[in-house]
Design a protein around this motif. Sequence first.
Motif, short mmCIF file in Angstrom:
data_model
loop_
_atom_site.label_atom_id
_atom_site.label_comp_id
_atom_site.label_asym_id
_atom_site.label_seq_id
_atom_site.Cartn_x
_atom_site.Cartn_y
_atom_site.Cartn_z
N TYR A 94 0.84 -1.20 0.00
CA TYR A 94 0.00 0.00 0.00
C TYR A 94 0.88 1.25 0.00
CZ TYR A 94 -4.82 1.60 0.51
OH TYR A 94 -6.06 2.11 0.27
N ARG B 237 -6.80 1.61 -2.55
CA ARG B 237 -8.10 0.98 -2.81
C ARG B 237 -8.78 1.57 -4.06
NH1 ARG B 237 -13.00 -0.40 1.11
NH2 ARG B 237 -12.45 1.58 2.03
N ASN B 238 -8.95 2.88 -4.06
CA ASN B 238 -9.56 3.49 -5.23
C ASN B 238 -8.51 4.30 -5.96
OD1 ASN B 238 -12.26 2.53 -4.82
ND2 ASN B 238 -12.31 3.91 -3.05
N LEU B 239 -7.89 3.66 -6.90
CA LEU B 239 -6.80 4.30 -7.63
C LEU B 239 -7.33 5.46 -8.46
CD1 LEU B 239 -3.75 3.63 -8.06
CD2 LEU B 239 -4.44 2.50 -10.16
N PRO B 240 -6.71 6.65 -8.35
CA PRO B 240 -7.18 7.76 -9.19
C PRO B 240 -7.04 7.38 -10.67
CG PRO B 240 -5.51 8.49 -7.60
CD PRO B 240 -5.58 6.99 -7.51
N PRO B 241 -8.07 7.65 -11.48
CA PRO B 241 -8.03 7.25 -12.90
C PRO B 241 -6.77 7.72 -13.61
CG PRO B 241 -10.20 8.05 -12.33
CD PRO B 241 -9.34 8.28 -11.12
N ILE C 24 -3.97 5.04 -13.30
CA ILE C 24 -4.17 3.64 -13.65
C ILE C 24 -3.14 3.13 -14.66
CG2 ILE C 24 -5.76 1.99 -14.79
CD1 ILE C 24 -8.04 3.42 -13.29
N LYS D 34 -6.09 -2.80 4.07
CA LYS D 34 -4.99 -2.50 3.15
C LYS D 34 -4.30 -3.78 2.66
CE LYS D 34 -4.50 2.27 4.38
NZ LYS D 34 -3.68 3.39 4.86
N THR E 111 -6.62 -5.26 0.13
CA THR E 111 -6.59 -4.48 -1.13
C THR E 111 -5.37 -4.88 -1.95
OG1 THR E 111 -7.73 -2.62 -0.11
CG2 THR E 111 -6.45 -2.14 -2.10
N ILE F 209 -5.46 -6.67 -5.63
CA ILE F 209 -4.86 -6.06 -6.82
C ILE F 209 -3.85 -7.03 -7.45
CG2 ILE F 209 -3.42 -4.15 -7.69
CD1 ILE F 209 -4.82 -2.35 -5.57
N ASP G 173 -5.81 -9.43 -9.35
CA ASP G 173 -6.31 -8.82 -10.60
C ASP G 173 -5.21 -8.73 -11.65
OD1 ASP G 173 -8.70 -8.52 -9.30
OD2 ASP G 173 -8.50 -6.35 -8.97
#
Length: 177
Positions: free
Chosen positions: A17, A69-73, A76, A106, A109, A113, A116
């Motif tokens: 993280y 957790r919520n990656l800024p676009p 990416i 964390k 997460t 990822i 993924d």
Amino acid sequence: MLRRRENGAYSISIVGYTNAGKSSLFNILTGKNREVQNALFVTLDSVSGKLQNHSGKEILISDTIGFIRNLPPSLIGTFKSTLMESIYADTLLHVIDSSDEKIAMKIETVQQILKDLGMSDKKSILVFNKVDTVSPERKEELQLLAKKFSQDKPLFISAITQEGIPYLKDALLDYAG
Ligand SMILES: Nc1nc2c(ncn2[C@@H]2O[C@H](COP(=O)(O)OP(=O)(O)OP(=O)(O)O)[C@@H](O)[C@H]2O)c(=O)[nH]1
Ligand SMILES: [Mg+2]
């Protein structure tokens, strides 16, 4: 780059993280001087260095971009291309901030990822960093938490006081065989 087939060296990728202390650990292991700051996404690229022992054995270590957790676009693309290198690593070092109140979220997460990105089968060692900030009771809690997330023995370190670092170095050099 970390591709084992190109250079033959055992390779380890430091993941985790954002703000967990990845670059701090990278600097200790490799003697490099990457920027370290108490801020999110200080590291935006991937760089490798070498960990060597006295007999000349060496492994390649790479520092990577932090997970979130919520990656800024806007991040990416950078995130994915930087992390794809880790696919070639023999082992991942998953660095965790032991002082974090949201520690379980964390860890989950980061593990999600990695899944993924197709890396869930790769060997991943949990490294609980910043243990200089935790009480002995908290350390016991962390031991239990670690069991939930990994079957391997977790490592407890501080990149500030260097507690646990000699043991970590030996363990990594052992993995390299
Ligand atoms: N107390 C304490 N602080 C630490 C330790 N390791 C790192 N820090 C601090 O944590 C902050 C983040 O360290 P970095 O090494 O930049 O973390 P990172 O994971 O590379 O962060 P990003 O590249 O932004 O994702 C800095 O203020 C470090 O000084 C540790 O073992 N103990
Ligand atoms: Mg960093």
